[in-house]
Every structure is written in C-alpha cells, then in structure tokens.
Design a protein around this motif. Sequence first.
Motif, PDB file in Angstrom:
ATOM      1  N   ILE A   1      -8.993  10.421  -0.619  1.00 30.68           N
ATOM      2  CA  ILE A   1      -9.071   9.206  -0.263  1.00 30.68           C
ATOM      3  C   ILE A   1      -9.452   8.140  -1.370  1.00 30.68           C
ATOM      4  CG2 ILE A   1      -9.628   7.217   1.369  1.00 30.68           C
ATOM      5  CD1 ILE A   1      -9.655   9.053   3.421  1.00 30.68           C
ATOM      6  N   ILE A   2     -10.167   8.823  -2.191  1.00 29.89           N
ATOM      7  CA  ILE A   2     -10.957   8.120  -3.167  1.00 29.89           C
ATOM      8  C   ILE A   2      -9.629   8.253  -4.192  1.00 29.89           C
ATOM      9  CG2 ILE A   2     -12.501   8.003  -5.215  1.00 29.89           C
ATOM     10  CD1 ILE A   2     -14.574   8.928  -3.063  1.00 29.89           C
ATOM     11  N   SER A   3      -9.186   9.317  -4.513  1.00 32.36           N
ATOM     12  CA  SER A   3      -7.931   9.198  -5.724  1.00 32.36           C
ATOM     13  C   SER A   3      -6.750   8.399  -5.183  1.00 32.36           C
ATOM     14  CB  SER A   3      -7.615  10.843  -5.645  1.00 32.36           C
ATOM     15  OG  SER A   3      -6.621  11.199  -4.473  1.00 32.36           O
ATOM     16  N   GLU A   4      -6.584   8.141  -4.004  1.00 36.45           N
ATOM     17  CA  GLU A   4      -5.353   7.265  -3.511  1.00 36.45           C
ATOM     18  C   GLU A   4      -5.898   6.033  -3.560  1.00 36.45           C
ATOM     19  OE1 GLU A   4      -4.596   8.510   0.674  1.00 36.45           O
ATOM     20  OE2 GLU A   4      -3.785  10.394  -0.079  1.00 36.45           O
TER      21      GLU A   4
ATOM     22  N   ASN B   1     -13.249  -4.429   7.464  1.00 37.17           N
ATOM     23  CA  ASN B   1     -13.870  -4.989   6.080  1.00 37.17           C
ATOM     24  C   ASN B   1     -13.328  -4.213   5.174  1.00 37.17           C
ATOM     25  OD1 ASN B   1     -15.469  -6.944   7.606  1.00 37.17           O
ATOM     26  ND2 ASN B   1     -17.069  -5.629   7.826  1.00 37.17           N
ATOM     27  N   ASN B   2     -12.987  -4.905   4.106  1.00 34.61           N
ATOM     28  CA  ASN B   2     -12.605  -4.401   2.800  1.00 34.61           C
ATOM     29  C   ASN B   2     -11.282  -3.766   2.950  1.00 34.61           C
ATOM     30  OD1 ASN B   2     -15.136  -4.603   1.782  1.00 34.61           O
ATOM     31  ND2 ASN B   2     -15.826  -2.981   2.885  1.00 34.61           N
ATOM     32  N   LEU B   3     -10.426  -4.363   3.857  1.00 35.73           N
ATOM     33  CA  LEU B   3      -9.020  -3.725   3.838  1.00 35.73           C
ATOM     34  C   LEU B   3      -8.261  -4.246   2.472  1.00 35.73           C
ATOM     35  CD1 LEU B   3      -6.900  -2.450   5.852  1.00 35.73           C
ATOM     36  CD2 LEU B   3      -6.424  -4.673   6.458  1.00 35.73           C
ATOM     37  N   LYS B   4      -7.970  -3.648   1.788  1.00 37.65           N
ATOM     38  CA  LYS B   4      -7.226  -4.082   0.232  1.00 37.65           C
ATOM     39  C   LYS B   4      -5.635  -3.423   0.429  1.00 37.65           C
ATOM     40  CE  LYS B   4     -11.346  -5.093  -1.863  1.00 37.65           C
ATOM     41  NZ  LYS B   4     -12.311  -4.749  -3.162  1.00 37.65           N
ATOM     42  N   SER B   5      -5.502  -2.246   0.461  1.00 30.19           N
ATOM     43  CA  SER B   5      -4.576  -1.440  -0.139  1.00 30.19           C
ATOM     44  C   SER B   5      -4.027  -0.192   1.095  1.00 30.19           C
ATOM     45  CB  SER B   5      -4.483  -0.595  -1.461  1.00 30.19           C
ATOM     46  OG  SER B   5      -5.548   0.248  -1.290  1.00 30.19           O
ATOM     47  N   PRO B   6      -3.859  -0.674   2.333  1.00 30.25           N
ATOM     48  CA  PRO B   6      -3.510   0.282   3.202  1.00 30.25           C
ATOM     49  C   PRO B   6      -2.420   1.002   2.902  1.00 30.25           C
ATOM     50  CG  PRO B   6      -3.088  -1.886   4.160  1.00 30.25           C
ATOM     51  CD  PRO B   6      -3.958  -2.124   2.772  1.00 30.25           C
ATOM     52  N   PRO B   7      -1.663   2.145   3.521  1.00 31.40           N
ATOM     53  CA  PRO B   7      -2.750   2.958   4.428  1.00 31.40           C
ATOM     54  C   PRO B   7      -3.569   3.676   3.862  1.00 31.40           C
ATOM     55  CG  PRO B   7      -0.721   4.255   3.845  1.00 31.40           C
ATOM     56  CD  PRO B   7      -0.537   2.880   3.109  1.00 31.40           C
ATOM     57  N   TYR B   8      -4.693   3.776   4.567  1.00 31.69           N
ATOM     58  CA  TYR B   8      -6.169   4.802   4.117  1.00 31.69           C
ATOM     59  C   TYR B   8      -5.945   5.873   5.034  1.00 31.69           C
ATOM     60  CZ  TYR B   8      -7.650   0.517   2.194  1.00 31.69           C
ATOM     61  OH  TYR B   8      -7.944  -0.914   1.526  1.00 31.69           O
ATOM     62  N   VAL B   9      -5.495   5.942   6.178  1.00 30.26           N
ATOM     63  CA  VAL B   9      -5.568   7.100   7.201  1.00 30.26           C
ATOM     64  C   VAL B   9      -4.007   7.486   7.220  1.00 30.26           C
ATOM     65  CG1 VAL B   9      -5.806   7.783   9.545  1.00 30.26           C
ATOM     66  CG2 VAL B   9      -7.411   6.130   8.450  1.00 30.26           C
TER      67      VAL B   9
ATOM     68  N   ASN C   1     -20.765   5.301   4.451  1.00 31.35           N
ATOM     69  CA  ASN C   1     -21.592   6.057   5.453  1.00 31.35           C
ATOM     70  C   ASN C   1     -20.624   7.232   6.044  1.00 31.35           C
ATOM     71  OD1 ASN C   1     -23.607   4.048   5.076  1.00 31.35           O
ATOM     72  ND2 ASN C   1     -22.575   2.353   6.554  1.00 31.35           N
ATOM     73  N   GLY C   2     -19.739   7.725   5.507  1.00 32.62           N
ATOM     74  CA  GLY C   2     -19.200   8.915   6.014  1.00 32.62           C
ATOM     75  C   GLY C   2     -18.055   8.271   6.860  1.00 32.62           C
TER      76      GLY C   2
ATOM     77  N   ASP D   1      -9.699   2.340  -7.144  1.00 27.60           N
ATOM     78  CA  ASP D   1     -10.567   0.761  -7.300  1.00 27.60           C
ATOM     79  C   ASP D   1     -11.267   0.145  -6.298  1.00 27.60           C
ATOM     80  OD1 ASP D   1      -9.264   0.820  -9.981  1.00 27.60           O
ATOM     81  OD2 ASP D   1      -7.526   0.051  -9.269  1.00 27.60           O
ATOM     82  N   GLU D   2     -11.410   1.059  -5.087  1.00 27.21           N
ATOM     83  CA  GLU D   2     -11.953   0.600  -3.883  1.00 27.21           C
ATOM     84  C   GLU D   2     -13.317   1.237  -3.806  1.00 27.21           C
ATOM     85  OE1 GLU D   2      -9.526  -0.438  -0.724  1.00 27.21           O
ATOM     86  OE2 GLU D   2      -7.949   0.081  -1.948  1.00 27.21           O
ATOM     87  N   ALA D   3     -14.659   0.604  -4.016  1.00 30.36           N
ATOM     88  CA  ALA D   3     -15.830   1.443  -4.051  1.00 30.36           C
ATOM     89  C   ALA D   3     -16.125   1.654  -2.430  1.00 30.36           C
ATOM     90  CB  ALA D   3     -16.686   0.503  -4.507  1.00 30.36           C
TER      91      ALA D   3
END
Length: 593
Positions: free
Chosen positions: A359-362, A411-419, A372-373, A365-367
Amino acid sequence: MVFVLTVSPRLLYVTNRQLQNSKRLFTNGTSKLFKSSTGALVNASRNSRHVPVKSGGRYFKKRHVAFVSGVIIVGSYITFNHSNYYNLDTAPGSNVNGNGSGFNPKSLPNKGVSAIGEDKRFYSTTTNSVNQDFSLGHQSLKQGVFLLNDEQVSNKLRQFEESYNVHRGKGVLRYDICQLPSNSPIEDDRAEEIVQVPILQDNNIKTSTDWMFFGVFDGHGGWTTSGKLRDQLISYIIHELGTIFKPAKEENLRYVPNSATIDQAIKNGFLKLDHEIVNKNIERLLNDNNKARAAELLMPALSGSCALLSFYDTNSRMLKVALTGDSRALLGSFRDNKWTVRQLSIDQTGSNPTEVARIISEHPDEANVIKNGRVLGTLEPTRAFGDCRYKLSASIQERIYKQFFGRRLPNNLKSPPYVTAEPVITTTKVNPENNDFLVMASDGLYEMLSNEEIVGLVVKWMEKEKMIKPQKSFWNYFSSTENKLPEAVDITSDKSSKQPFRKSRQSSGNGYFLEDKNVATHLIRNALSNGGSREQISMLVSIPNPVSRRYRDDLTVTVVFFGTDSRVQDDGGQLEINSEATAGGVTLAKPKL
C-alpha cells in the motif's frame, strides 16, 4: 446452592474485541449439481474493524486486552438453575460516565451482591436509578442477562449447524458448518457448491471432475456485502472458469488449463463482482437518481466484507484458497508420523508487513496511508469487497452522501483506491489418504484459538468419532494424555498473521470438551471455553446479541474432511444431510435486499 459472580472493572472493560439437481450450463453443458447453502445462515459483522477501541481518550491495541483480566469468583457451589439472574446494565459502551469509556468504577454499588429471593443472586453495576425511572413512574426498558443452563447453551451453539456427507467417491467425505451470531443480524455468511465438469485430459482420457467450492464471508459495517458474496461470488467464479476450460471437439468435454490460468480466472471473478458492487451499482444510482433503490444499490458498497474461498478440483486433487481480507484457512495433515498444520492464507491487515509495503508503494507520498495498523487509521483489512469509502474519489462520495445517505469521508483521503478485492491465491496438493482436513473460519475463531489448538481439537474429535485411530507411543503407557490435545506442528513459513488474544489462561489447550457431533460446533464451543471452562461458555453465550459483540466476534466455521470411501463409486451419489450433526441452519436466512 448459590452462584456468586463478582466482576472487577477490568472485566467490564474487555469490550469490543474480547469476550468479543437443476443444470447450470456453460456454453455446452457443465451442470451444477448441488448447492447446500440454500438460504444461507444469519450473518455477523465486525463493527470494530473500522474504528479502534477508545476508552478515556486513549486507544488500546486489541492484543493488550486480557480476555478476562477481571476476577470471576465462583462462591460456594456452582449451579445453572433457571433462577440465576444478572443485570449488566452498564456494559461497556453505555456511556454511563459521559466520557465515552462506557464504564464508571464509581457506579459500582458498595455491596456487589444482594439477595432477591431465597435462591437468587442479583448483581448490578449501576445505581438503582438506572434500573428504574422514578421520574416517569415505570420500570426501565433495560433487561437483565439470564445465565443459560447447559442444555440452553448447546441449543444456541447448535442453532445454525449443518453437516453433509458427500457420496461422490471423489476424495471428499464430509463437511461441517456452524455459525454463532454476535451482531444482529449476523454479518458473516457462507456458501458451498459442487459442480460436475466432464473433461478431456492431455492423454485423451475422458473423465469428469468435481469442482467443490467452500466460502466464508466475514462482513463488517453491515451484512449487505457478505450477503452479496453468498449469493453471487461462486457464480462469478464458475462463469470465469467456464471461459478458460475450453470446449473440446467431443460434446460436453472441456480441456483443462494450467494452474496460473485458473488463478487468474478466480481473481477476475473477485474483481468483477466487486466492480459491480462498488462502481456499476453506484453509477446506476447516480444516473437514475432513484431513491427507491438507494438501499439496494448503495448499502452493499458502503459496508464491506472479507472473502475466503476454497476451490478443490477432485481430479487433480489441487486445493486453491483465495483470500481477500483476514479470514483464514488451515490444512491439517498426518505426515511423517506427526500431525502438522499449515496456513493456506495469510491475514491481510495493516499489521502485515507485506500488505503495508504494497500500500505504501502505491501511495508513496501519503504518510498516514497506514496508521495504527489500519488503512487511513480506520479500516483493519487491507483487502475487502465493498468499503467504497476507501475506493471512490471524494467528489463522488460527497455526491452520494448529499443525494442519498452514507458516512463522512475518511481522514486523509487523497488518492483512492486504497483497498482492493483482488485475492491472494495459494495452491496445495491434497492427500486424502493422509486424513487431510481443511478448516476455514472468520477471524473470530482465530482470536481465541491458535492454529495448533484448532488442529489438535479436530484430531481429538476425529478420534472420538472413530474417523481415525488414536496415535500411540511408548511414552503413552507412562503418562496420561487424556486431558491433552494431540500435538500439531505449525509448518507455516509466514508467521505474520495475528495470534489469539482473547485469552486469560496461559496453558490453553489442557482442557477441552468432546460433546458435539458437528466438528464446527465443537471448535466454537471450545473456543468460547478459554481452555475448558464451562462457566466461560455459558457467560459468553448468555449475553444477547448485539450486546455480545462487545465480548466476542461473529463466528463462522467450515471444516472439510478429505478421504477415500471404497463403498462409494465415482459419481455414485449426491449430498446427504448428516442429521445427527445438523440442528437447523437453513431455517433462518439472513435478510435480502
């Protein structure tokens, strides 16, 4: 005889994660023979997946919560008479103290126990003013919790159990299913299906294979997404497999593709169904602006569900396990004179380093993409069906919520999809001659039992049911093994999956129960017992749903036994209900939109 129950503040704190043959033809004739999940059982959700437990302004990690760190004192003698009555009005979450923690130690009465009759004991964690509303002049609507007796506990545990004998001569002998709701309605669901497929092998041998599907769908935030999976996921997979098992020249025969092609077909089925749920249905809703269909189209997209699907090809003896989410499949085997357990799926959560790295690789730029897992700090599974809040753009979500209904943006929704709903698939060769068996379950089971304990419990049950002979060794004659589970060695290479955390006993597994004819019910009963405590089972089963969700999760368990039966010829029969291990199940279906 008197049952005295004393509860410390820590016991009441353990909330959210604790006590917590009609034919279906492909183009040319593949027929669907059986579908045992005719009505699907009630299904249970996992509300705590989205938001961490909050108490007194602090976030607690679930692993740090003791199963019952409070003290349960059984005084005098223990009895489970129908007259036993306990009032738990300030169960955590009722917000008695007004600060969101749900528990106020100051509300405990000076005397924990007061008599209400000759043989009754009443315990309340609230003041009398909570139990009776004097300003309105009537009794409060809050109800007490009755401690169920052994027979009532068994009836509730068995309410949704099913068992089937498979008279096909194809290497599967039987499968058992059981569910225990915690949410209301249950957010878990399940489905099973067997499809017979005539095939042409490479050496031009004409034969047939059975495709056996077993699904466990662990919903969260509602039951609607898992209900969609129950009704449609296997059909989507069958359709995709039908496109790759190409027809041969001979009528009704199909060529068998390679393993990687089958994997891709299964992934396509998962992704296409999720695209239908999240994208196409919402597109229809926004284009038509049909408020009458808003619930039908929108709710499966707003809620979410994990999906665990096993696909067994009886001809190749290959078992494929596809996982989206954090349910789990185990394979128990007897090899090299010992029992082993192997995880066939690895939990996909924000605590899995592989998933976190993906997910971090995708989203480099989103810290706060994993916090919290959890995805964006709120969603625990990193892969799931539905959960459109983590897949759709902010503009589309705001439009949905403005025109219809929903929840605020994460919160922090910037570049979906995340899931994503794309599954991870493993392939394993099954050996029916080695007494292999498959255990599939929602994560509620693995919160209470380890992989080794689950296999040990199944093996002990198989010994009792005379499915296998107990293993004897020289040392058995000098030591008592009656109260110990058979040892199982975990040979899983990836140890990143979560360990059980709803435990208070250090030596879990030294006590167990052997009183169920259905092995899935047997696993649920022993999971609730916390190492062999009948009182613990009664307490957890007695708490009515949905309040019980504060102490245990919904539980769905499917166990499949592989083996050979010389009395049954190939294609010799169909499914037979195993009546002594089936108490109900199909009589109560989850609602459908």
